[in-house]
Design an enzyme around this catalytic site. Sequence first.
Site, PDB file in Angstrom:
ATOM      1  N   ASP A  77       0.855  -1.160  -0.011  1.00 30.90           N
ATOM      2  CA  ASP A  77      -0.160  -0.047  -0.107  1.00 30.90           C
ATOM      3  C   ASP A  77       0.878   1.406   0.089  1.00 30.90           C
ATOM      4  O   ASP A  77       2.016   1.301   0.487  1.00 30.90           O
ATOM      5  CB  ASP A  77      -1.105   0.138   1.126  1.00 30.90           C
ATOM      6  CG  ASP A  77      -0.170  -0.067   2.466  1.00 30.90           C
ATOM      7  OD1 ASP A  77       0.784  -0.535   2.594  1.00 30.90           O
ATOM      8  OD2 ASP A  77      -0.751   0.527   3.583  1.00 30.90           O
ATOM      9  N   GLU A 142      -0.033  -0.962   6.056  1.00 32.71           N
ATOM     10  CA  GLU A 142       1.182  -0.515   6.527  1.00 32.71           C
ATOM     11  C   GLU A 142       0.808   1.032   6.840  1.00 32.71           C
ATOM     12  O   GLU A 142       1.256   1.722   7.933  1.00 32.71           O
ATOM     13  CB  GLU A 142       2.549  -0.579   6.182  1.00 32.71           C
ATOM     14  CG  GLU A 142       3.629  -0.596   7.058  1.00 32.71           C
ATOM     15  CD  GLU A 142       4.316   1.041   7.150  1.00 32.71           C
ATOM     16  OE1 GLU A 142       4.806   1.373   8.079  1.00 32.71           O
ATOM     17  OE2 GLU A 142       3.903   1.621   6.160  1.00 32.71           O
TER      18      GLU A 142
HETATM   19 ZN   LIG Z   1       6.751   2.178   4.102  1.00 33.37          ZN
END
Ligand SMILES: [Zn+2]
Length: 384
Positions: A77, A142
Site C-alpha cells: 500500500d 502499513e
Molecule cells: Zn513504508
Amino acid sequence: MTAPDDNHLEHPSIALLFELIRRPSITPDDAGCQDILAEHLTRLGFECEAMPFGDVKNLWARRGTSGPVLCFAGHTDVVPPGSDGEWQSDPFEPTVRDGNLYARGSADMKSGLAAMIVALENFVEAHSDHTGSLAVLITSDEEGRARDGTLKVIEALQARGEHIDWCVLGEPTSQSTLGDIVRVGRRGSLSGMLTVRGVQGHVAYPQLADNPIARFAPILSELHTVEWDQGNEFFPPTSFQVVDIRAGIGAPNVTPAELSARFNFRYSTVWDHEGLKAKVHSIFDAHDIDYELKWHLSGEPFLTDAGKLTEAVTQAISEQTGEAPELSTGGGTSDGRFISPAGTDVVELGPVNSSIHKVNEYVCIDDVVKLTTMYQRIAELMLT
Ligand SMILES: [Zn+2]
C-alpha cells in the site's frame, strides 16, 4: 520518456517495479500487487498463502520447511498522491527523469518489494539447495491503521508455531546515499489524551471558579523538564511532546470548565509503556488536579542486537558502497514493531527516503539495482 543515461531500465527489478507502480494501491487497497508477487514466488517454489483480515490483503510465502527462517517483508500500500496539480507526471505512471523514477510508492516501498523478489529469484537460481527456509511477508495495511496487516499475520504464524528467525524489512531507510543508514530498531510511540476538569467562572472572581489551565500549567512544565532517560548506545533520550492543548469558551471574561490536551512519547528501550504511564500518573497524582488520561500505544520500542543478521547486512552494503552503514533506531514506527516481539531479529534496509509521502516521490534507478544485489547477498550470507 527514456533519457539516454537511463541504464538499467531492462533490469528485472525495474520491470517489476513498473508493474507494481501502475497498480494504484492506495492504503489499504492492494490493487493486485500481491498477486503479481505471488506469481513470481510460486514459480520459485514458494508456497504462497493469502492471509486476508477484514479488507486487508496479506501474503505469506515460504520456501522450505526447516529452520532457520529468513524473511523479507514489506507493504504494497501507498499513501494517497495528494495535491495532483503539483505532480510533474502521473503519480501512478512510472516516469523516468535524470536516472530517477518518479511515482507514488517508488521509494516507499515498491522498489524494496521489486528488489527483494528479484534478489530471491537470483538467489534461488544459484542456491536452490539453500539451508533453512526463505519467507516473504507482505501486507497492504502499513500506511493506514496497521491493525489487520503484519500484526495479524504474525499472530496467526505464532498461533501455529511458525517462527521467523531473521527479517529484512525493505522500508526506505537510507538518508543521503543508498545503504548509509539501516534501522536495527525503532523507538516506541505512546500517546496520551488528557482531560482536566475544573469549574467555569467569571475571570474577576477566581475564588468562585477552578481554572483547569492553571491546574495543568505546572504539570506541563514538569513533564517538559523531567529527564525521562539519557537514552543508550542505540537510542536517543526519550522525548515528550505536546501536540495539542485546548480550553476556553471564546470569551475574554470567562475561565473554562475543561482543558483537553494530547501528547506523545517517543521512547527508548529503557522503558516499556506500563512503566512510562505509571511515571506520568505519579507526576499528575502529586498535584491537586481532577484529570482523566486515555492512552494509545502505537508500538513498544525494539532493538536487534548485533549478530549474524546485522553483520550480513553490513557486509552486503559495504561490498556495494565501500562503506559500512550507520546502525540506527531513528525515524517513525514501522511494521518491525509487530515482527520483533515474536523473537525475530529485524533489520530495515531500503532506498533513500527524502521524497517519501511527498509529491514527486522518486527513487534512483541505479539504487534499485544495487539494492537487489544487497538483498541477494544477505540471503547468501544467511542461508548458504
Ligand atoms: Zn513504508
